[in-house]
Design an enzyme around this catalytic site. Structure first.
Site, mmCIF file in Angstrom:
data_model
loop_
_atom_site.group_PDB
_atom_site.id
_atom_site.type_symbol
_atom_site.label_atom_id
_atom_site.label_comp_id
_atom_site.label_asym_id
_atom_site.label_seq_id
_atom_site.Cartn_x
_atom_site.Cartn_y
_atom_site.Cartn_z
ATOM 1 N N TYR A 196 35.487 30.323 51.242
ATOM 2 C CA TYR A 196 35.395 31.134 50.030
ATOM 3 C C TYR A 196 34.669 32.433 50.363
ATOM 4 O O TYR A 196 34.778 32.943 51.461
ATOM 5 C CB TYR A 196 34.736 30.344 48.888
ATOM 6 C CG TYR A 196 35.160 30.910 47.549
ATOM 7 C CD1 TYR A 196 36.510 30.905 47.196
ATOM 8 C CD2 TYR A 196 34.252 31.504 46.685
ATOM 9 C CE1 TYR A 196 36.936 31.472 46.003
ATOM 10 C CE2 TYR A 196 34.675 32.061 45.492
ATOM 11 C CZ TYR A 196 36.011 32.047 45.161
ATOM 12 O OH TYR A 196 36.437 32.612 43.992
ATOM 13 N N ARG A 249 42.105 41.535 39.608
ATOM 14 C CA ARG A 249 40.727 41.924 39.937
ATOM 15 C C ARG A 249 40.148 40.870 40.876
ATOM 16 O O ARG A 249 39.331 40.054 40.497
ATOM 17 C CB ARG A 249 39.890 42.030 38.651
ATOM 18 C CG ARG A 249 38.528 42.693 38.869
ATOM 19 C CD ARG A 249 37.568 42.360 37.728
ATOM 20 N NE ARG A 249 37.321 40.938 37.603
ATOM 21 C CZ ARG A 249 36.454 40.256 38.352
ATOM 22 N NH1 ARG A 249 35.771 40.859 39.296
ATOM 23 N NH2 ARG A 249 36.288 38.955 38.162
ATOM 24 N N LYS A 267 39.109 28.052 45.463
ATOM 25 C CA LYS A 267 38.358 27.417 44.377
ATOM 26 C C LYS A 267 38.639 25.923 44.306
ATOM 27 O O LYS A 267 37.726 25.103 44.129
ATOM 28 C CB LYS A 267 38.717 28.069 43.036
ATOM 29 C CG LYS A 267 38.131 29.449 42.817
ATOM 30 C CD LYS A 267 36.670 29.367 42.409
ATOM 31 C CE LYS A 267 36.123 30.756 42.089
ATOM 32 N NZ LYS A 267 34.704 30.728 41.691
ATOM 33 N N GLU A 339 40.868 32.836 36.665
ATOM 34 C CA GLU A 339 40.108 33.370 37.788
ATOM 35 C C GLU A 339 40.565 34.785 38.129
ATOM 36 O O GLU A 339 41.763 35.034 38.336
ATOM 37 C CB GLU A 339 40.303 32.459 39.006
ATOM 38 C CG GLU A 339 39.288 32.661 40.094
ATOM 39 C CD GLU A 339 37.896 32.190 39.722
ATOM 40 O OE1 GLU A 339 36.919 32.871 40.101
ATOM 41 O OE2 GLU A 339 37.785 31.142 39.060
ATOM 42 N N ASP A 340 39.617 35.711 38.162
ATOM 43 C CA ASP A 340 39.849 37.075 38.636
ATOM 44 C C ASP A 340 40.942 37.814 37.865
ATOM 45 O O ASP A 340 41.774 38.520 38.443
ATOM 46 C CB ASP A 340 40.154 37.075 40.135
ATOM 47 C CG ASP A 340 38.906 36.789 40.960
ATOM 48 O OD1 ASP A 340 37.837 36.608 40.349
ATOM 49 O OD2 ASP A 340 38.985 36.745 42.195
ATOM 50 N N ASP A 362 35.809 31.321 34.988
ATOM 51 C CA ASP A 362 34.691 31.226 35.929
ATOM 52 C C ASP A 362 33.933 32.540 36.038
ATOM 53 O O ASP A 362 32.718 32.549 36.212
ATOM 54 C CB ASP A 362 35.202 30.793 37.300
ATOM 55 C CG ASP A 362 34.071 30.398 38.238
ATOM 56 O OD1 ASP A 362 33.128 29.726 37.777
ATOM 57 O OD2 ASP A 362 34.123 30.766 39.410
ATOM 58 N N ASP A 363 34.641 33.668 35.937
ATOM 59 C CA ASP A 363 33.985 34.967 36.056
ATOM 60 C C ASP A 363 33.066 35.245 34.871
ATOM 61 O O ASP A 363 32.020 35.884 35.021
ATOM 62 C CB ASP A 363 35.031 36.081 36.175
ATOM 63 C CG ASP A 363 35.973 35.843 37.331
ATOM 64 O OD1 ASP A 363 35.491 35.763 38.469
ATOM 65 O OD2 ASP A 363 37.190 35.712 37.101
ATOM 66 N N ASN A 504 30.496 40.419 44.773
ATOM 67 C CA ASN A 504 31.141 39.903 45.979
ATOM 68 C C ASN A 504 32.297 40.805 46.394
ATOM 69 O O ASN A 504 32.865 41.493 45.551
ATOM 70 C CB ASN A 504 31.688 38.486 45.724
ATOM 71 C CG ASN A 504 30.591 37.460 45.592
ATOM 72 O OD1 ASN A 504 29.670 37.426 46.382
ATOM 73 N ND2 ASN A 504 30.687 36.618 44.575
ATOM 74 N N ASN A 548 25.807 31.421 43.602
ATOM 75 C CA ASN A 548 27.227 31.166 43.833
ATOM 76 C C ASN A 548 27.768 30.270 42.730
ATOM 77 O O ASN A 548 27.186 29.228 42.419
ATOM 78 C CB ASN A 548 27.408 30.491 45.200
ATOM 79 C CG ASN A 548 28.842 30.487 45.668
ATOM 80 O OD1 ASN A 548 29.753 30.222 44.902
ATOM 81 N ND2 ASN A 548 29.046 30.778 46.941
#
Length: 648
Positions: A196, A249, A267, A339-340, A362-363, A504, A548
């Site tokens: 990751y 993103r 993930k 995610e993202d 998650d973000d 990150n 994290n």
């Protein structure tokens, strides 16, 4: 559901929905029954060493065997034990019990060595080599799984380039699944940055060049109108967790389009390694609606749609079809983790589907939960309550506003003050400066709750001087924005300034660990999103923590699964934060760490899962009844084990 306006699903009409399940919370000890298959006259299986027993499998799936040891019949509709329905006892078997390597048929010979779920490489015993026609297909030496792990780690450490390590790990996952997870679990602190962040960022940037075989589902605009059919193409039918991205993103790297698949794959490998969700229950998905990355559009190796990114109704219709198809194909309790996604879609999707699906971003939510846990642990070093501190964020996107909201919710819970009041302790800086009330008309909706009365401030340094925060949090995705002047200003106002550089990968971190400790004369309490090596300053060694999300989402997802939760509630996020904070020992704090070591992550995940599940039962959102007496033990019993099984 994570609600930006502070509302929750406490009064949701779904509240209290339950389904009676009679499955025992105790791990079943009996091995599954042996299915005897006919063989040809020369005692070798027909059809290329693979004897199909599909009818037998279908019958067993429809009528799974009872578990006489517990005296309780297994409910075939349940999808709780071990994360998913465990028809053949894969999770309940131990390495001391014999199992049959079932796929659609009994795998033997060369196909068995090519099946990553059952392949053991040189760990096949002499008896297994005879029984499954492996003689001559392997060198004569038999070695243990532990020795295989030792050899793989030796090989892994020979690679000097992180991307080479990443590719080696992916190759291992594709040929020997259990060895991959055994390697990752036993060496989690060393290999987490490989599978990751930060290495996965580079892997996504070069995904088209390193792509070898599919590890998840690619759903593009070409599949519009037939997404349900596409989902049915995936070989596993008992899915419990889906991680989905549209690639707009990716970390702090921007729009990587279809190449964002590395994120869901990474993930979900952590869901298994750190949270114990069975690999077969995990599905990585990339929604390909094009990309606005000109470099990728002109890259001959790009593997996605070569068109500008779809927006508006075209995008919304595809996502709506996907969400409907997922529920239709996998049921009400499948967890969908966004995610993202870019800000403008992330908040809208969470709000739109939070009341109809089991969704988690998650973000927004995972980052918020892990940061809140770190802050709660940091209070042991800086004293005071959350409400007695002032918070300043650089970055007002998904992560920044999500963290801010969860902090405000926790302060409101602790003090009883209205959410509108606790928000006033928190200030955000975006690309145009401090978010203040005079900017209200030009602000995006998710920023408006953070517009407080104050004169305009144009940059971060001036904001630090004006607000004098005790906690500085970076979620901007912009590297080196916590300058020497900013850190020195924080140190001038606080004996122990709390500085969290969360962006990150490492190149995008707001400052390095070395900079934070050096510029604060060793007084900073520092944590970052990506790992940094220990720093020596004035003869003292500082080991910084890593905020994290992997601390939170694996255990959070496990808690949702073992309770059969049907919705995500804000209080579950708070419960996860509190559970993680309690895992930080005094020894960790004495070393300046506000997060526990990753070496204990499986136990940490079990405690988080237990607290999340308990909250689901308390809120009436759990469907797995009755509630197990000891949720920590139950969570541990449901975790996937990567140890090899002995085959009949």
């Amino acid at each position: 559901m994570f609600s930006l306006n502070g509302s929750s699903t406490r009064n949701n009409p779904l509240y209290g929905v339950s389904k009676s399940l009679t499955q025992s919370a105790q791990k079943h000890k009996s091995a599954p029954p042996l299915v005897v298959a006919a063989v040809s006259s020369n005692a070798r299986p027909r059809d290329g060493n693979v004897l199909a027993v599909e009818n037998t499998l279908k019958e067993m799936t429809a009528n799974p065997p009872s578990t006489s040891s517990s005296g309780i019949a297994k409910d075939s509709s349940s999808s709780v034990a071990g994360g998913v329905e465990d028809v053949y006892g894969e999770d309940t078997a131990t390495e001391d019990q014999f199992i049959t390597p079932w796929t659609v048929s009994v795998a033997s010979g060369y196909p068995l060595l090519r099946d990553p779920r059952y392949n053991k490489g040189l760990a096949f015993s002499d008896k297994e080599r005879d029984a499954h026609f492996l003689r001559g297909l392997l060198p004569p030496e038999v070695i243990s799984q532990d020795l295989q792990v030792k050899k793989m780690m030796h090989n892994m450490r020979q690679y000097q380039v992180p991307l080479q390590r990443y590719m080696a790990m992916m190759d291992l996952q594709e040929r020997n699944e259990r060895l991959f997870y055994k390697l990752l679990i036993d060496n989690v602190e060393e290999l987490l940055p490989v599978v990751y962040t930060p290495t996965v960022g580079e892997a996504c940037q070069k995904y088209g060049s390193i792509f070898r075989q599919p590890q998840g589902l690619f759903i593009s605009l070409k599949e519009k109108g037939k997404i349900l059919e596409v989902l049915k193409n995936w070989p596993e039918k008992k899915i419990q967790v889906i991680v989905v991205t549209d690639g707009e993103r990716i970390l702090g790297l921007g729009d990587l389009g279809c190449q964002g698949m590395g994120i869901p794959v990474g993930k979900l490998s952590l869901y298994t390694a750190l949270g114990g969700i069975r690999p077969s229950a995990c599905l990585p998905v990339t929604i390909d609606v094009g990309t606005n990355n000109e470099q990728l559009l002109h890259d001959e190796f790009y593997i996605g749609l070569r068109r500008k990114r779809a927006t508006g109704q075209e995008y919304a219709e595809l996502m709506d079809e996907f969400m409907s198809a997922v529920k239709q194909n996998y049921g009400e309790k499948v967890l969908i983790q966004f995610e993202d996604f870019a800000n403008h879609n992330a908040f809208d999707l969470l709000e739109k589907y939070g009341s109809t699906h089991l969704v988690f971003n998650d973000d927004i939510q995972g980052t918020a939960s892990v940061v809140l846990a770190g802050l709660m642990a940091a209070l042991n070093l800086v004293a005071g309550t959350l409400a007695e501190h002032r918070f300043l964020f650089l970055g007002a996107g998904e992560a920044g506003t999500g963290i801010a909201e969860l902090i405000a919710l926790e302060m409101s819970k602790q003090t009883g003050a209205p959410l509108e009041e606790t928000r006033k302790k928190i200030w955000l800086v975006d690309s145009k400066g401090l978010i203040v009330r005079s900017r209200m008309d030009s602000l995006q909706h998710f920023k408006r709750p953070w517009a407080h009365e104050h004169e305009p401030v144009k940059n971060l340094l001036d904001a630090v001087k004006a607000i004098r925060p005790t906690v500085l949090i970076g979620s901007s995705g912009a590297g080196r924005t916590f300058t020497k002047e900013v850190v020195e200003a924080m140190a001038s106002y606080n004996e122990k300034p709390v500085i969290l550089a969360l962006s990150n990968p490492t190149s995008q971190s707001e400052c390095t660990a070395e900079e934070a400790y050096k510029w604060s004369q060793g007084r900073a309490i520092f944590a970052s999103g990506s790992p940094f090596a220990p720093v020596e300053y004035n003869g003292k060694l500082y080991a910084s923590g890593q905020a994290n999300n992997a601390y939170i989402f694996p255990g959070f997802g496990l808690g949702l699964i073992i309770s059969g939760a049907i919705r995500v509630h804000d209080d579950m996020l708070l419960a996860a934060s509190e559970a993680l904070a309690t895992q930080v020992s005094q020894e960790n704090l004495n070393n300046g760490l506000i997060y526990p070591p990753f070496a204990n992550i499986r136990k940490i995940s079990a405690h988080i899962a237990a607290r999340v599940a308990a909250k689901a039962y308390e809120l009436g959102l759990a469907t797995r009844l009755p509630q197990p007496r000891n949720l920590v033990e139950y969570a541990e019993s449901c975790m996937y084990s990567p140890n090899y099984h002995n085959y009949r």
